[in-house]
Structure formats: C-alpha cells, structure tokens
Design an enzyme around this catalytic site. Sequence first.
Site, PDB file in Angstrom:
ATOM      1  N   GLU A   1     -10.572  -1.627   3.904  1.00 54.31           N
ATOM      2  CA  GLU A   1      -9.431  -1.150   4.357  1.00 54.31           C
ATOM      3  C   GLU A   1      -9.201  -0.087   2.968  1.00 54.31           C
ATOM      4  O   GLU A   1      -9.911   0.380   2.907  1.00 54.31           O
ATOM      5  CB  GLU A   1      -8.421  -2.224   3.938  1.00 54.31           C
ATOM      6  CG  GLU A   1      -8.486  -3.651   4.226  1.00 54.31           C
ATOM      7  CD  GLU A   1      -7.346  -4.759   4.149  1.00 54.31           C
ATOM      8  OE1 GLU A   1      -6.185  -4.396   4.766  1.00 54.31           O
ATOM      9  OE2 GLU A   1      -6.960  -5.280   2.537  1.00 54.31           O
TER      10      GLU A   1
ATOM     11  N   ASP B   1       0.909  -1.046   0.081  1.00 50.39           N
ATOM     12  CA  ASP B   1       0.155   0.353   0.225  1.00 50.39           C
ATOM     13  C   ASP B   1       1.065   1.178   0.054  1.00 50.39           C
ATOM     14  O   ASP B   1       1.836   1.281   0.791  1.00 50.39           O
ATOM     15  CB  ASP B   1      -0.747  -0.243   1.063  1.00 50.39           C
ATOM     16  CG  ASP B   1      -2.131  -1.230   1.502  1.00 50.39           C
ATOM     17  OD1 ASP B   1      -1.979  -2.431   0.961  1.00 50.39           O
ATOM     18  OD2 ASP B   1      -2.210  -1.245   2.384  1.00 50.39           O
TER      19      ASP B   1
END
Length: 503
Positions: A224, A42
């Site tokens: 998320e 990420d």
Amino acid sequence: MKKLLLSALLLINLLSAQNATAQQEKYRPQFHFSPKAHWMNDPNGMVFHNGTYHLFFQYYPEDKVWGPMHWGHATSKDMVSWQEQPIALYPDSLGYIFSGSAVVDTKNTSGFGKDDKVPLVAIFTHHNPVLEKQKTGRHEYQSLAYSLDEGKTWTKYSGNPVLPNPGITDFRDPKVSWYEPQKKWIMTLAAKDRIAFYSSPDLKSWKSESDFGTDAGAHGGVWECPDLFPIMHDGKQVWVLIVNINPGGPNKGSAGQYFLGDFDGKTFKSYSKETKWLDFGADNYAAVTFSNTGNRSILLGWMSNWQYANQVPTDPWRSANTIPRELGLKTFGKELYLTSKPIKELDILNGTAFTEKNLMVKGQVDLSKKAGNPTGLFRLDLNIQKVTDFSIVLANKAGNEMIIGYDKATNQFYTDRSKSGKTDFEKGFGVKHTAPRFSTDPNIPLTLIADAASIELFADGGLTVMTEIFFPDQPMSELFLKSVNGVVVSELKYTALKAARNQ
C-alpha cells in the site's frame, strides 16, 4: 442569596466540564497533528504551495472508527502548528475517497488552470463499495480533482476515473510526481503484491510503464501507499521507493519498507535484495513525502497500526501523525540506508533546557528534578560512550513506565510499553519491540522526542528509528537513565517542548 447559589452552581458545572474535557483529552498530542474529532488514518495529498503546507488525510466525520472515507484537510506554515480546514473531498457515486497525492501543475499540463491560476491537482483512489460487494475485482480506480483557490475548494474531474482497474483487487494509493528528463508525470501505484508505474503527459491519460516487487522485499501483507523520489548522495542521484505493507511489519502489523535504486522514467531497479524498514516501531504507517519541497525530502506517517487503530482509548478523536522527518542517505558496510531526522522547524517548540557533560550512569540517574517538566513533553539528545546495556525510562506517580533502551548482547534497540498505562484494549499492544543497530561506532548518538502519548527515537543519526504510541494514566513527568554495568554520557541535552498552536 439565590444569585450566589446560581453562580456557585454555574462555577461547579464549568469546572466539572473542564475536568471532564481534560480527562477526555489527556492523550491528545500537543505537537503532532490530530483531528479535533472523529477518525483519521493515512496522510494524503501532502504538498507545499505558495508558502503553505497542505496535509490531507483519510477521514470519517461520523464516528471515531473507520468508515466511508473522505479527504480531511489541514494547513500549516511550518509543519508544526496545523489549522484544520473544511473537508476537501466527499464520497460520491464513484465511491469513497481513498488515499492519493497532490501536485502543483505549474505548466498547466492538465488544462485545469484558468486566468493564470496554477491548479493544485489531487490524484486519488475511488473505492466503490457496490462493486466490491459484487466481487468484480475492479472496485478501485484512480481519479482527479483540482483546486484554483489554494486548496480551499475542489472540483472533481468530469472524466473520472482517469485510470480504470485492469482486474486487480487492491489497486490504489497513487503517488504522482513530475519526471523532468522526459517531461511527463509518473504515477507510483500499489497493485496488491507489487508496484505499478504509469506515465502521463497531462494527468488525464495514463499508460503502463513497468512494475516492480514481486520478488523483492517483504510480502507478509498487501502492498500500500507507495512513494518514489530522488535524493542526492555523494554527487549521485539515488531513487527511493517506499512501500507500506499491512500486515507483515518487523514488529507485526503495519509498517513501511523501502528500496534504493535507479529509475529511468520507465523502470525501477533496486540496488539490493535486502528488506529495509523505515521505522522499527509499531506506529509509523502509510508514510510518504511532501510534494514540491525542492531538495528536501520530508516524510510524514500515520502514527498508529491497523492491529489496534480502531481500539485505542482516545476520545473524541482517533489517531495522530508522526512528526515530519527529513530523509537522507548513509552507507553502513556495503549497504546504503535511508536516514530520518526530526525537521529543524521543530526547534520553535523549544522551551527551557539543560546540558550535562561526561555524566556517569551506573544504576539510576534521575533527571526529573532538573527537568522540572510535569507535562512530559521533551526532546532528549544523548551521546553515549563505553556502550553497554542502558535504558531511558519515562514514568509517573501512577507507576506507569515507557522504556526505551539498548541491549548490547543482541546489538538491538528496544521499546517496552507493557507497563506504559492502558494496554488492555488489544492483546498485542503492551509488548516489547526490537530494532537492529546499523552502526559500529563505539558511541551511540540518539534523539528521543516525547509527546503526551508517543515517543520517537532516532539513533545513530537516524539509521534506526522507532515510533511508539502509549496511553499513560497520568502525564509522564519523571525521567530516568539506567544502566546496570554503567555507561558514560559524554553529552546530554534535555529540552522541554511547548505545545504547538494547533487549531
């Protein structure tokens, strides 16, 4: 004679090493950020400050598979060429350093600023593996770190964590922004199957405001990496809430969905119950926007998918990011949708180009000779009239094909990487993916951007986006347009792209 032999051996060894490196690096993106080595996932803490874009990212510096998370760091002046910096945040006694965001605390609400130095403040999730093994359900909590030297070095706040876990297993990925009408910080946080909103005057003390999402959107996996920000549309402020989900995407695995609505500093109210997707390709996850970019909303995602991220055949690194995309809004029917377009800064990569007008494509048109681009790095802008089935095919002498197309009968765009090169590392990788079309315009404008091991499709002004990685045996040096029934390309522009100056 011995000197000559020694020189020849040294030359052979040098060439062998160069060849080995070239083979090893053949999937290396040339204008997408990737770490020099080891694992990345990420993007985190993306922020613009004093003329520099900062990109932090989930990083494991010991291997090229996921491990104890750190925050890697890269900087850029233009979001195109990136310079990798030393690791910003290391795991500590509170846990691994999971995803989060960074803000410029201009008003020094945190009190971290000293000697008129404006602090950069990182807000991130501590993930505690010891508590996780104890199955307490409280192993993720939110913490702070700050920098007074333009992000070069970071000090963790002694009062961490600033937001303890209330008993939610997945409680992570804080995206923080300043809410000017009420002079407070808003934290948008993923809380398993919903988004939790918190507020704070100083980034240190947080109170719960509301939550959203238990009865909205897709719920095929854990929620998320959220984001919340406004975009002006027709004179009105529209709030965009991005929620990444894994698994449960439109083409399996990881993906990003979004909601459009109103936010009053406490509660988010969605305009629609329809599930909307940022990207219908398989490879744009954990996508969030840069902070402190004024009126521009610039999105960047992790160009992979948890379905196969640990198995992709790259070495000595794993993973890259998407190109940055500028976001906007567009109405189709009774619904409002998010649009994504390549940022204008990418134009600095433009090399040689050629254009065509009113090109008839019936059967196959080979653009390779005119393109003369053995690297396979390019941008293709097309406007297609008399729309029926058509495809764009990237190919090479090894017989690999990466196909991007449109099927009129289903009114869908698609990608097909079943013959794109190496696909056997995961059974679900070499398949066809589809995406709906959201426009009734008789013409289809589209932009395709190709790097060494990826394509990004922006159709109908960015209403439909598809991002796909692939791993060809050789560079995709050939390019074809195909249509059985025939289409007219009213405008075509092919631009060879240069490699960015990544370091």
